[in-house]
Design an enzyme around this catalytic site. Structure first.
Site, PDB file in Angstrom:
ATOM      1  N   TYR A   1     -59.105 -47.484 -25.164  1.00 42.25           N
ATOM      2  CA  TYR A   1     -59.215 -48.860 -25.640  1.00 42.25           C
ATOM      3  C   TYR A   1     -57.989 -49.214 -26.487  1.00 42.25           C
ATOM      4  O   TYR A   1     -57.619 -50.366 -26.606  1.00 42.25           O
ATOM      5  CB  TYR A   1     -60.451 -49.026 -26.526  1.00 42.25           C
ATOM      6  CG  TYR A   1     -61.777 -49.163 -25.817  1.00 42.25           C
ATOM      7  CD1 TYR A   1     -61.940 -48.786 -24.485  1.00 42.25           C
ATOM      8  CD2 TYR A   1     -62.879 -49.671 -26.497  1.00 42.25           C
ATOM      9  CE1 TYR A   1     -63.178 -48.910 -23.857  1.00 42.25           C
ATOM     10  CE2 TYR A   1     -64.106 -49.809 -25.880  1.00 42.25           C
ATOM     11  CZ  TYR A   1     -64.259 -49.428 -24.569  1.00 42.25           C
ATOM     12  OH  TYR A   1     -65.482 -49.559 -23.964  1.00 42.25           O
TER      13      TYR A   1
ATOM     14  N   ASP B   1     -68.564 -45.134 -28.309  1.00 41.61           N
ATOM     15  CA  ASP B   1     -67.107 -44.981 -28.432  1.00 41.61           C
ATOM     16  C   ASP B   1     -66.506 -45.138 -27.038  1.00 41.61           C
ATOM     17  O   ASP B   1     -67.218 -45.045 -26.033  1.00 41.61           O
ATOM     18  CB  ASP B   1     -66.746 -43.591 -29.009  1.00 41.61           C
ATOM     19  CG  ASP B   1     -65.233 -43.400 -29.146  1.00 41.61           C
ATOM     20  OD1 ASP B   1     -64.565 -44.320 -29.646  1.00 41.61           O
ATOM     21  OD2 ASP B   1     -64.711 -42.345 -28.731  1.00 41.61           O
TER      22      ASP B   1
ATOM     23  N   CYS C   1     -59.152 -43.237 -36.379  1.00 41.65           N
ATOM     24  CA  CYS C   1     -59.530 -43.126 -34.968  1.00 41.65           C
ATOM     25  C   CYS C   1     -60.500 -41.955 -34.900  1.00 41.65           C
ATOM     26  O   CYS C   1     -60.215 -40.881 -35.453  1.00 41.65           O
ATOM     27  CB  CYS C   1     -58.304 -42.859 -34.092  1.00 41.65           C
ATOM     28  SG  CYS C   1     -58.724 -42.451 -32.384  1.00 41.65           S
TER      29      CYS C   1
ATOM     30  N   ASN D   1     -62.967 -46.911 -33.908  1.00 38.27           N
ATOM     31  CA  ASN D   1     -62.218 -47.787 -34.814  1.00 38.27           C
ATOM     32  C   ASN D   1     -61.631 -48.983 -34.082  1.00 38.27           C
ATOM     33  O   ASN D   1     -61.611 -50.087 -34.603  1.00 38.27           O
ATOM     34  CB  ASN D   1     -61.085 -46.998 -35.475  1.00 38.27           C
ATOM     35  CG  ASN D   1     -61.607 -45.998 -36.480  1.00 38.27           C
ATOM     36  OD1 ASN D   1     -61.715 -46.301 -37.650  1.00 38.27           O
ATOM     37  ND2 ASN D   1     -61.957 -44.808 -36.027  1.00 38.27           N
ATOM     38  N   THR D   2     -61.148 -48.743 -32.859  1.00 41.73           N
ATOM     39  CA  THR D   2     -60.514 -49.827 -32.106  1.00 41.73           C
ATOM     40  C   THR D   2     -61.528 -50.935 -31.818  1.00 41.73           C
ATOM     41  O   THR D   2     -61.259 -52.112 -32.051  1.00 41.73           O
ATOM     42  CB  THR D   2     -59.924 -49.268 -30.789  1.00 41.73           C
ATOM     43  OG1 THR D   2     -59.114 -48.126 -31.098  1.00 41.73           O
ATOM     44  CG2 THR D   2     -59.094 -50.307 -30.083  1.00 41.73           C
TER      45      THR D   2
HETATM   46  N1  DGL Z   1     -61.845 -43.286 -30.620  1.00 41.50           N
HETATM   47  C1  DGL Z   1     -61.244 -44.592 -30.584  1.00 41.50           C
HETATM   48  C2  DGL Z   1     -61.004 -45.095 -31.993  1.00 41.50           C
HETATM   49  O1  DGL Z   1     -61.679 -44.650 -32.919  1.00 41.50           O
HETATM   50  C3  DGL Z   1     -59.951 -44.740 -29.814  1.00 41.50           C
HETATM   51  C4  DGL Z   1     -59.823 -44.149 -28.481  1.00 41.50           C
HETATM   52  C5  DGL Z   1     -59.206 -45.103 -27.497  1.00 41.50           C
HETATM   53  O2  DGL Z   1     -58.029 -45.475 -27.613  1.00 41.50           O
HETATM   54  O3  DGL Z   1     -59.947 -45.497 -26.602  1.00 41.50           O
HETATM   55  O4  DGL Z   1     -60.171 -45.951 -32.207  1.00 41.50           O
END
Ligand code: DGL
Length: 294
Positions: A53, A21, A207, A85-86
């Site tokens: 991210y 992550d 997220c 997720n990103t």
């Molecule tokens: N944990 C990340 C997600 O599931 C997002 C965190 C980030 O913006 O880096 O999208």
């Protein structure tokens, strides 16, 4: 290589699973993986130096995610879980092209859990800006006969990374700020759902950071709404795939959470230990600092 959390012997032939992550959020997925596949050896990387991210371009997220995946493979990961997720929305193809091992993202599994739960077939997906811009969830929902409203909540990751989750007395004051921010996002999303005539019954946390706000969300949403994330479905999917490939040792060991985990972060290991323990739900003892460049 570090020997973090080495509290039991890894069974011979146990799979080595890499989990990645941008920060701590993926630890909510690791938590489920630990309970579903207690015999595995896990390598978790939080790319904390380059977080978030969610506000970056597809090209940048893909570059960061591929570098992170390669690092985990270099530590012997035989299976990669993109617990972000990103990165799953923007870079899954790039990671699969670069990786030599099977790769699982969290968008499909998240959409699967919404499809299994929603009666009205109308789902609200809360996610980062980049995930929402990609419309990966709207597409995954549509493929499953769901109507998805995607709501970007860009302030939530920084607040959660700061520990402002209001989950204990010490954080009660800072939690008020997060609660207000969340309220604004939810009001906007619910107004949009009303305008479109959607009958939302499910909120999908798109997220991996957001499960830390589950309690706060439950207080802020109408009671009838179910709050879901992709952690459970993802862990079950990994287990099924490993079983199908005969990659799980017959002796599974006891399901006592004493699995081997190795933690890597690209920024402060102290912060990772402190905050990460909250996400994982158990103390993280040792973290190795990794330099992935800029
Ligand atoms: N944990 C990340 C997600 O599931 C997002 C965190 C980030 O913006 O880096 O999208």
């Amino acid at each position: 290589m570090s020997e973090i959390q080495k509290t039991s012997q890894t069974p011979v032939g146990a799979p080595r699973i890499g989990v990645f992550d941008s920060g701590f959020g993926g630890l909510t997925v690791l938590r489920s993986l630990l309970s579903h596949i207690p015999s595995a050896e896990f390598f978790y990387l939080g790319d904390t130096a380059r977080l978030p991210y969610g506000s970056k371009s597809q090209a940048t997220v893909a570059r960061y995610a591929v570098e992170s995946a390669e690092l985990l493979e270099s530590y012997g990961a035989q299976y990669l879980v993109i617990a972000c997720n990103t990165a799953s929305a923007l870079a899954l193809d790039a990671i699969r092209t670069a990786a030599q091992v099977p790769v699982l993202g969290v968008i499909e599994t998240g959409a699967d859990s919404a499809a299994a739960s929603s009666i009205t077939r109308d789902v609200l997906v809360l996610a980062t800006d980049a995930t929402v811009q990609s419309h990966a969830y709207a597409e995954a929902c549509a493929e499953r006969g769901l109507r998805g409203i995607e709501k970007a909540c860009p302030l939530l990751v920084p607040l959660i990374e700061e520990g402002w989750t209001g989950c204990d007395l010490k954080n009660a004051t800072t939690g008020i700020v997060t609660r207000q921010v969340l309220r604004i996002y939810l009001d906007e999303a619910l107004a949009e759902a009303d305008a479109r005539g959607y009958a939302l019954d499910t909120v999908l946390l798109g997220c991996t950071h957001y499960p830390l706000l589950r309690e706060m969300l439950a207080e802020s949403l109408p009671e009838k709404m179910t709050i879901l994330d992709s952690a459970e479905t993802t862990a079950r999917r990994v287990r099924q795939q490993l079983e199908a490939e005969g990659a799980l040792p017959t002796a599974q060991g006891s399901n006592d959470g004493l699995t081997r985990c190795h933690f890597f972060a690209t920024d402060s290991v102290d912060k990772f230990r402190t905050l990460g323990s909250r996400f994982l739900g158990q103390p993280i003892e040792r973290v190795e600092l990794i330099d992935l460049g800029g």
